[in-house]
Motif scaffolding. Structure first.
Motif, PDB file in Angstrom:
ATOM      1  N   GLU A 184       0.878  -1.210   0.073  1.00 53.88           N
ATOM      2  CA  GLU A 184      -0.006  -0.086  -0.116  1.00 53.88           C
ATOM      3  C   GLU A 184       0.879   1.082   0.211  1.00 53.88           C
ATOM      4  O   GLU A 184       0.212   2.550  -0.206  1.00 53.88           O
ATOM      5  N   TYR A 225      -4.327   2.754  -2.060  1.00 50.64           N
ATOM      6  CA  TYR A 225      -2.903   2.439  -2.062  1.00 50.64           C
ATOM      7  C   TYR A 225      -2.260   3.981  -2.486  1.00 50.64           C
ATOM      8  O   TYR A 225      -3.136   4.946  -2.841  1.00 50.64           O
ATOM      9  N   ALA A 229      -2.804   2.367  -8.439  1.00 51.06           N
ATOM     10  CA  ALA A 229      -3.562   1.170  -8.210  1.00 51.06           C
ATOM     11  C   ALA A 229      -4.393   0.705  -9.824  1.00 51.06           C
ATOM     12  O   ALA A 229      -4.798  -0.409  -9.693  1.00 51.06           O
TER      13      ALA A 229
END
Length: 359
Positions: A184, A225, A229
């Motif tokens: 992340e 994230y 992403a």
């Protein structure tokens, strides 16, 4: 490395038992250890003699979970390799640690099987390939998703010529995993950490060389994230084959398979695969008029069942390469082309330009 001999009615055959050190004891390492533990041939060929992690408690917990009694545990890879008398290193560390881990292992006279991506840059990847050649050791990548039944079936189907010449591959990947942890916080998280699976599989299925890419990358509203992403990429392969990829790691709702949804277009027909159990293939029909209809065709099972077990199949190929001296399918010298697809897409997304792929 220890040697034994088979017993029974068969002629004696040399058995090579490889001492292994696993570096990186997070959740991903369990897939590697399960594959070894649950595959009799691998269990007989590999002894995990050492575990390395920046957190010794993680290594100790992994040893306890998999019954690795007596395994050397430490934070220094070179030290554990020496104490374990290792022949091979399994590299399951985060990408930013990969170059140092692989370099250390190769220089310590070990063959290396690495997680993907094989490096954080093409320059690092090329340096590792050169180092493997200099040391005479095998360096391969665990591209486990090309070793599943669906991908092997697609390759066999294309090779059969059932739908004529391949002209295009189209893949959709839409999922919303909430991993937490390093993913992340990554740059280009979808392209670098996940899309490489589909890119590598598409390159394998097409059996073509990637030549160029144009990519648009975004971090959509609602993404958890930090960066990248979602991505949409169009690749040019050799022989005028086009590969398109549409993907997101923050697409809530009805999702695709982890293996993507596939459509292969040929000069005489098409094949679709849902990434699970459903294959549909058809060739052009004989109906008069605007649309000529279609005739369904069968999609055969993989030619070699032993190549369809993901991690276990990759590890088995790695072991066989050590025994035979032949290059494994996922050798770094080949896999760098899949890495080049990733970095080409990332560069295109950054510059807004079509990028030629040189690897």
């Amino acid at each position: 490395m220890r040697f034994g001999r088979k017993t029974g009615n068969d002629p004696p055959e040399e058995i090579v038992i490889l001492n292994a050190v696993l570096c990186g004891c997070g959740a991903m390492s369990k897939g590697w250890l399960r594959a070894i533990k649950e595959t009799p041939a691998l269990k007989a060929a590999i002894e995990v003699k050492g575990l390395v992690d920046v957190n010794p408690a993680a290594a100790e917990a992994l040893a306890a979970e998999f019954g690795l009694k007596g395994a050397v545990i430490g934070t220094d890879l070179a030290d554990v390799i020496a104490k374990a008398k290792a022949d091979i290193v399994f590299d399951v560390v985060i990408p930013t640690a990969r170059f140092n881990v692989v370099s250390t292992a190769l220089k310590a006279d070990c063959h290396v099987l690495s997680e993907k991506p094989m490096a954080t840059s093409l320059a690092e990847g090329a340096a590792l390939i050169d180092l493997a050649a200099e040391t005479g050791k095998i360096h391969a990548i665990i591209q486990n998703r090309r070793f599943i039944s669906g991908v092997r079936r697609m390759r066999r189907f294309i090779e059969s010529g059932a739908i004529g010449d391949l002209t295009a591959i189209h893949c959709d990947f839409f999922l919303a995993p909430h991993f937490g942890g390093f993913r992340e916080e990554m740059d280009n998280v979808l392209l670098l950490d996940m899309a490489i699976h589909t890119f590598d599989a598409a390159r394998y299925v097409a059996d073509k060389k990637p030549l160029a890419v144009y990519c648009v990358e975004r971090n959509p509203k609602g993404s958890w994230y930090r960066h990248g992403a979602s991505a949409n990429a169009t690749f040019e392969f050799s022989d005028d084959v086009v590969f398109t990829y549409r993907g997101s790691w923050c697409a809530e709702g009805e999702r695709t398979s982890w293996e993507s949804e596939w459509r292969l277009v040929g000069s005489k027909g098409m094949l679709t695969w849902d990434g699970g159990d459903t294959f549909n293939a058809a060739v052009v029909g004989n109906e008069p008029g605007l649309l000529h209809g279609f005739t369904p065709v069968n999609v055969p099972e993989p030619a070699h069942e032993e190549e369809t077990h993901g991690h276990a199949s990759v590890i088995a190929g790695f072991v066989e390469a050590i025994k035979s001296g032949k290059r494994p399918e996922t050798a770094s010298s080949d896999n760098i082309r899949s890495l080049a697809m990733v970095f080409g897409a990332i560069e295109s997304a950054k510059t807004g330009k079509r990028i030629e792929i040189s690897a």
